[in-house]
Design a protein around this motif. Structure first.
Motif, PDB file in Angstrom:
ATOM      1  N   LEU A  49       0.836  -1.197   0.000  1.00 56.50           N
ATOM      2  CA  LEU A  49       0.000   0.000   0.000  1.00 56.50           C
ATOM      3  C   LEU A  49       0.870   1.246   0.000  1.00 56.50           C
ATOM      4  N   ASP A  50       1.830   1.284   0.883  1.00 60.08           N
ATOM      5  CA  ASP A  50       2.734   2.432   0.994  1.00 60.08           C
ATOM      6  C   ASP A  50       3.475   2.658  -0.321  1.00 60.08           C
ATOM      7  N   ALA A  51       3.980   1.572  -0.926  1.00 62.20           N
ATOM      8  CA  ALA A  51       4.744   1.699  -2.171  1.00 62.20           C
ATOM      9  C   ALA A  51       3.867   2.220  -3.303  1.00 62.20           C
ATOM     10  N   ASN A  52       2.622   1.741  -3.379  1.00 64.95           N
ATOM     11  CA  ASN A  52       1.726   2.198  -4.434  1.00 64.95           C
ATOM     12  C   ASN A  52       1.349   3.657  -4.264  1.00 64.95           C
ATOM     13  N   ILE A  53       1.055   4.063  -3.049  1.00 64.94           N
ATOM     14  CA  ILE A  53       0.729   5.469  -2.798  1.00 64.94           C
ATOM     15  C   ILE A  53       1.931   6.344  -3.126  1.00 64.94           C
ATOM     16  N   ALA A  54       3.116   5.926  -2.684  1.00 58.90           N
ATOM     17  CA  ALA A  54       4.330   6.701  -2.951  1.00 58.90           C
ATOM     18  C   ALA A  54       4.567   6.833  -4.453  1.00 58.90           C
ATOM     19  N   SER A  55       4.345   5.737  -5.191  1.00 59.59           N
ATOM     20  CA  SER A  55       4.545   5.766  -6.638  1.00 59.59           C
ATOM     21  C   SER A  55       3.573   6.729  -7.303  1.00 59.59           C
ATOM     22  N   ALA A 446      -7.047  21.955  -7.700  1.00 61.09           N
ATOM     23  CA  ALA A 446      -6.925  20.825  -8.623  1.00 61.09           C
ATOM     24  C   ALA A 446      -5.814  19.880  -8.194  1.00 61.09           C
ATOM     25  N   ASN A 447      -4.652  20.427  -7.828  1.00 64.24           N
ATOM     26  CA  ASN A 447      -3.515  19.576  -7.454  1.00 64.24           C
ATOM     27  C   ASN A 447      -3.741  18.879  -6.120  1.00 64.24           C
ATOM     28  N   PHE A 448      -4.342  19.594  -5.166  1.00 67.44           N
ATOM     29  CA  PHE A 448      -4.652  18.966  -3.884  1.00 67.44           C
ATOM     30  C   PHE A 448      -5.681  17.856  -4.076  1.00 67.44           C
ATOM     31  N   ASN A 449      -6.652  18.110  -4.949  1.00 71.04           N
ATOM     32  CA  ASN A 449      -7.682  17.098  -5.183  1.00 71.04           C
ATOM     33  C   ASN A 449      -7.086  15.842  -5.798  1.00 71.04           C
ATOM     34  N   LYS A 450      -6.141  15.997  -6.738  1.00 69.10           N
ATOM     35  CA  LYS A 450      -5.504  14.828  -7.345  1.00 69.10           C
ATOM     36  C   LYS A 450      -4.727  14.036  -6.312  1.00 69.10           C
ATOM     37  N   ALA A 451      -4.031  14.754  -5.409  1.00 68.05           N
ATOM     38  CA  ALA A 451      -3.312  14.056  -4.342  1.00 68.05           C
ATOM     39  C   ALA A 451      -4.288  13.322  -3.436  1.00 68.05           C
ATOM     40  N   ASN A 452      -5.412  13.977  -3.172  1.00 66.04           N
ATOM     41  CA  ASN A 452      -6.422  13.351  -2.316  1.00 66.04           C
ATOM     42  C   ASN A 452      -7.032  12.135  -2.999  1.00 66.04           C
ATOM     43  N   GLN A 453      -7.167  12.202  -4.311  1.00 64.52           N
ATOM     44  CA  GLN A 453      -7.718  11.061  -5.041  1.00 64.52           C
ATOM     45  C   GLN A 453      -6.806   9.844  -4.955  1.00 64.52           C
ATOM     46  N   VAL A 454      -5.498  10.089  -4.801  1.00 65.28           N
ATOM     47  CA  VAL A 454      -4.573   8.969  -4.599  1.00 65.28           C
ATOM     48  C   VAL A 454      -4.922   8.262  -3.294  1.00 65.28           C
ATOM     49  N   LEU A 455      -5.177   9.068  -2.243  1.00 64.45           N
ATOM     50  CA  LEU A 455      -5.566   8.470  -0.960  1.00 64.45           C
ATOM     51  C   LEU A 455      -6.882   7.726  -1.100  1.00 64.45           C
ATOM     52  N   LYS A 456      -7.840   8.358  -1.768  1.00 58.44           N
ATOM     53  CA  LYS A 456      -9.140   7.714  -1.939  1.00 58.44           C
ATOM     54  C   LYS A 456      -9.017   6.461  -2.802  1.00 58.44           C
ATOM     55  N   LYS A 719      -8.122   4.907   8.635  1.00 60.93           N
ATOM     56  CA  LYS A 719      -7.075   5.923   8.793  1.00 60.93           C
ATOM     57  C   LYS A 719      -6.874   6.702   7.492  1.00 60.93           C
ATOM     58  N   LEU A 720      -6.952   6.004   6.336  1.00 60.61           N
ATOM     59  CA  LEU A 720      -6.859   6.703   5.055  1.00 60.61           C
ATOM     60  C   LEU A 720      -8.053   7.630   4.859  1.00 60.61           C
ATOM     61  N   HIS A 721      -9.247   7.155   5.239  1.00 55.83           N
ATOM     62  CA  HIS A 721     -10.444   7.990   5.148  1.00 55.83           C
ATOM     63  C   HIS A 721     -10.288   9.250   5.994  1.00 55.83           C
ATOM     64  N   LYS A 722      -9.754   9.095   7.169  1.00 57.55           N
ATOM     65  CA  LYS A 722      -9.595  10.233   8.079  1.00 57.55           C
ATOM     66  C   LYS A 722      -8.669  11.279   7.468  1.00 57.55           C
ATOM     67  N   THR A 723      -7.539  10.831   6.922  1.00 61.15           N
ATOM     68  CA  THR A 723      -6.606  11.769   6.292  1.00 61.15           C
ATOM     69  C   THR A 723      -7.247  12.430   5.074  1.00 61.15           C
ATOM     70  N   SER A 724      -7.990  11.641   4.287  1.00 64.12           N
ATOM     71  CA  SER A 724      -8.641  12.182   3.095  1.00 64.12           C
ATOM     72  C   SER A 724      -9.700  13.203   3.469  1.00 64.12           C
ATOM     73  N   ARG A 725     -10.489  12.918   4.506  1.00 65.93           N
ATOM     74  CA  ARG A 725     -11.526  13.865   4.943  1.00 65.93           C
ATOM     75  C   ARG A 725     -10.898  15.170   5.420  1.00 65.93           C
ATOM     76  N   GLN A 726      -9.768  15.041   6.089  1.00 67.90           N
ATOM     77  CA  GLN A 726      -9.081  16.240   6.566  1.00 67.90           C
ATOM     78  C   GLN A 726      -8.618  17.096   5.390  1.00 67.90           C
ATOM     79  N   LEU A 727      -8.115  16.419   4.345  1.00 67.50           N
ATOM     80  CA  LEU A 727      -7.664  17.154   3.158  1.00 67.50           C
ATOM     81  C   LEU A 727      -8.857  17.768   2.432  1.00 67.50           C
TER      82      LEU A 727
END
Length: 731
Positions: A49-55, A446-456, A719-727
């Motif tokens: 999971l970490d590697a995919n998100i980082a990529s 737009a850029n923040f949303n794309k980063a957030n979409q990675v989390l989602k 935990k991913l949902h929590k970070t995404s909601r915060q963003l």
């Protein structure tokens, strides 16, 4: 974490740090206390999971644009994206376009080949070509008339010759001599006619030569004109690289293989337009280019040439709708552009560009796009790219296809009317004003949303892994465990029933054997002392037979039970392995792993040792010390003294009393045998039930491990949902 306080370009690094912390928290609090294999497996999942998100975040960072608002024109192959962009480049005086147009105009001046001169030579060629046909027809006509006249004169000469020959043939000798001195009238006519033939022939040959010269002269002028045109076209080819329309496709699939960018000026700031390769081309060639472009963009125009909703695909091939969802799912601002195809000026006579039926179809398109992209989808705009381009273009190569089409459309329409009618006046104004308004805020969003979409996306992938793999696996394992447990309970119950039946049959055999043997002795009218002796002897012999046969029967049933238990467990393990194999791979957006669950999750206990203890222990517990010996030791033979004395005087009475005494003693002994055996079975089954419970408990190992993995995945998702909601709150 307050994301809005982070420098925009560092959001990707910060999110990677946050995800790493989340995984470490889960790792420390949830995994270390579990089974070693499960801990390793779960940690590997989290690391994946970490590697995919980082990529994904690294890709976003590499393709992100933070300074200039960027608009991507994205859509189907041959939908006209490049035509629309070329028109906008001309209308907005895009620097590269202005530079190429200036070079075009400079070359036109230096080459001294304008549209009029090009048209003049083309017209001359057409006239000479037409004249060539007329002259060749005239030449053929002159030749035909000449041949006809000469043939006529030649026939007259032939006729005169024949007449003279005929008369001469009829002359006598004197007439022949006379003819030598005086010629016939036909001879004079023949001379005259021959002179006429020769003079006429000369005239006709001169006429043919004159006609041939005219044809030759025309051909030479035609060839010279063609050479001149060829030279002019060669010169005009120098204009082609700088002419309008160079970026427009030629109808071939994948004409645009790499995204092209063009910087344009808005009302308040510059913005970049990206020309993205068609999504229906060869994805191995253009896939990465498409991905990079749409992730760089802050707004996207989906261009289609059909007034219809995008089509879905099938199991083998993705449809346009699925590709749109995949490519544009993380965009904050998406529009559709319907590029209507118009190829004939007559189509411009309608009151509006888009018909009512097309508007209805575009409404359905908007519904489908909203279903895929949600509130980020902004609606449809309509243009006619080709006609708009022809209206805007002012640097076209004379004689080219575009130049001819431009003349056709501008014959009865001026440029501004065509731009208004074809939607480019409105589209231009929208781009330079409304779209890039508050562009700095839009870029960050737009850029923040794309980063957030990675989390989602990661959260969605983990949810899918849990919901599509481990939850169904848990359910099916639970069903398998329930079935196996029921089978074990039934096997245990059946064993007890068989053992009780076997003991009952052995006791009945003991009872029947003793009674038969002792009755046989009694019938010989033996004394009471002999009766006592025989009864003890017969019971002792039957006891030995009982102690010898019962363990064999019990052992047979226990071995059968052991095989049944082993079969149940083996079937469970086989089914479990099949389930593990079926669920040991996973692929979804941003998450693609293969894992061997059979190596990470124990699929049950090794029952060999338990089965061995069952076989020996139960047999020993039920018949190990000799049930018959135990029973006989607990029961003494009882004889009535009174009845013994009386029997001395009455033989029949004695026999009946001996049989009665034998029956009483046999019944007491068999009752004690049955009770002892039943007690031993009950005692043995307490231990046996514990061992079966141990097996059943061990069978639960895979489901417990699966439940633990599900728990870890659920914690990761939350935990991913929590970070995404915060963003989300900070966008």
């Amino acid at each position: 974490m307050i994301f809005k306080d982070i420098k925009p370009g560092l959001i990707y690094v910060e999110l990677q740090s946050v995800i790493k912390d989340l995984i470490n928290t889960i790792d420390a609090s949830e995994i270390e206390t579990t089974d070693k294999e499960i801990a390793t497996f779960s940690r590997n999942l989290l690391n994946e999971l970490d590697a995919n998100i980082a990529s994904e975040l690294d890709k976003l960072k590499a393709n992100s644009e933070w300074d200039t608002f960027t608009v991507a024109f994205y859509g189907e192959t041959n939908a006209g994206k490049s035509t629309i962009i070329e028109t906008l480049r001309i209308l907005l005086a895009e620097p590269q376009k202005v530079s190429s147009q200036n070079k075009f105009k400079e070359l036109v001046t230096s080459l001294k080949i304008d549209s009029a001169s090009f048209e003049k030579i083309n017209q001359e060629i057409v006239e000479l070509k037409d004249n060539k046909i007329v002259l060749e027809q005239s030449l053929n006509s002159v030749k035909d008339k000449s041949d006809e006249q000469l043939a006529c004169l030649n026939n007259e000469l032939t006729t005169l010759n024949k007449t003279i020959e005929s008369k001469l043939a009829a002359f006598n000798i004197f007439q022949q001599i006379w003819h030598f001195f005086s010629k016939l009238p036909e001879d004079a006519q023949l001379v005259t006619k021959q002179k006429q033939f020769e003079s006429t022939k000369l005239i006709l040959e001169d006429n043919v030569a004159q006609a041939e010269n005219e044809v030759t002269d025309n051909n030479e002028r035609y060839d010279a004109a063609c050479l001149k045109l060829e030279h002019m076209e060669g010169e005009l080819e120098k204009l082609a690289p700088y002419a309008d329309g160079a970026i427009i496709g030629d109808g071939r699939s994948d004409f645009t293989l790499d995204s092209q960018s063009y910087l344009m000026q808005g009302d308040e700031s510059h913005f970049t337009v990206l020309d993205v390769p068609g999504i229906e081309g060869k994805e191995e060639k253009v896939g990465e280019s498409i991905w990079s472009a749409v992730h760089k963009a802050h707004a996207v125009f989906y261009v289609t040439s059909k007034a219809a909703a995008p089509q879905t695909g099938d199991d083998k091939n993705k449809g346009t709708l699925e590709k749109i969802k995949e490519h544009l799912g993380d965009q904050t601002e998406v529009y559709s552009i319907y590029n209507k195809r118009i190829t004939n000026p007559l189509q411009l006579q309608k009151s509006q560009l888009v018909s009512e039926s097309e508007l209805a179809s575009l409404a359905e398109l908007d519904v489908k796009m909203t279903e895929q992209l949600g509130e980020n989808y902004q609606g449809t705009k309509s243009v006619c790219g080709l006609v708009g381009y022809l209206a805007a273009a002012n640097c076209l190569v004379a004689g080219s296809a575009d130049h001819k089409r431009q003349e056709k459309f501008l014959k009865d329409n001026n440029e501004q009317h065509l731009l208004d009618y074809c939607g480019f006046t409105d589209l231009k104004q929208f781009l330079v004003s409304d779209l890039i308004k508050d562009y700095k805020v839009k870029i960050i969003k737009a850029n923040f949303n794309k980063a957030n979409q990675v989390l989602k996306g990661a959260s969605s992938s983990i949810s899918a892994l849990r919901d599509e793999k481990f939850e169904p696996l848990y359910t099916k394992l639970n069903k398998e465990i329930g079935s196996a447990s029921e089978q074990l309970d039934f096997a245990l119950s059946s064993l007890k029933s068989r053992l009780l039946t076997s003991v009952g049959e052995s006791v009945n055999t003991f009872k029947s054997t003793v009674r038969k043997s002792v009755y046989s002795e009694i019938e010989d009218d033996i004394s009471n002392d002999d009766f006592k002796y025989e009864l003890k002897r017969v019971i002792s012999r039957a006891q030995s037979q009982f102690d010898e046969s019962l363990p064999e029967d019990i052992n047979s049933h226990i071995n059968e039970f052991a095989e049944e238990v082993n079969g149940i467990v083996n079937r469970f393990q086989k089914h479990t392995n099949e389930l593990f194999s079926a669920y040991s791979s996973f692929e979804t957006r941003g998450f693609d792993i293969n894992f061997d669950l059979s190596k990470n999750i124990d699929n049950g206990v090794n029952v060999v040792g338990i089965i061995s203890s069952i076989v020996g222990g139960v047999v020993l517990a039920i018949s190990g010390a000799g049930i018959a010996a135990i029973a006989l030791g607990a029961v003494g033979l009882v004889f009535s003294i009174y009845k013994s004395v009386r029997s001395m005087f009455n033989s029949s009475y004695k026999i009946s009393q001996q049989k009665k005494s034998a029956d009483e003693n046999i019944n007491n002994i068999t009752k004690e045998l049955q009770n002892t055996a039943n007690t031993n079975i009950d005692n043995a089954f307490k231990d046996l039930e514990e061992k079966i419970d141990t097996i059943k408990l061990s069978l639960k190992t895979p489901i417990e491990h699966t439940a633990l993995i599900n728990k870890i995945l659920s914690i990761s998702i939350e935990k991913l949902h929590k970070t995404s909601r915060q963003l989300d709150k900070e966008l």
